[in-house]
Write a protein that holds these residues in place. Sequence first.
Motif: not given
Length: 79
Positions: A22, A51-52, A57, A59-63, A65
Amino acid sequence: MEADLPTVNVRLWHADAVVLFDWLMSTDLDSIPITHPAQKQALADLLSRLEHASDVDIASSTSEEIAAAQNEVARDMGW
């Protein structure tokens, strides 16, 4: 990174990885003080690896999380 280059495996606590990802995504790498251009490249490489990451995953963490990860990491800082 080329496959024939030596690598080092670093294990990170999931919360640390989320916080670092982040931060790196929201940071202008040109504004970070460096003493050698390789330092900026190493941070960009770290961002790319996070990111990879194939096992989680990040990169897809929510705000939510991200906030939870920040709280976990900061909980026992001691400073």
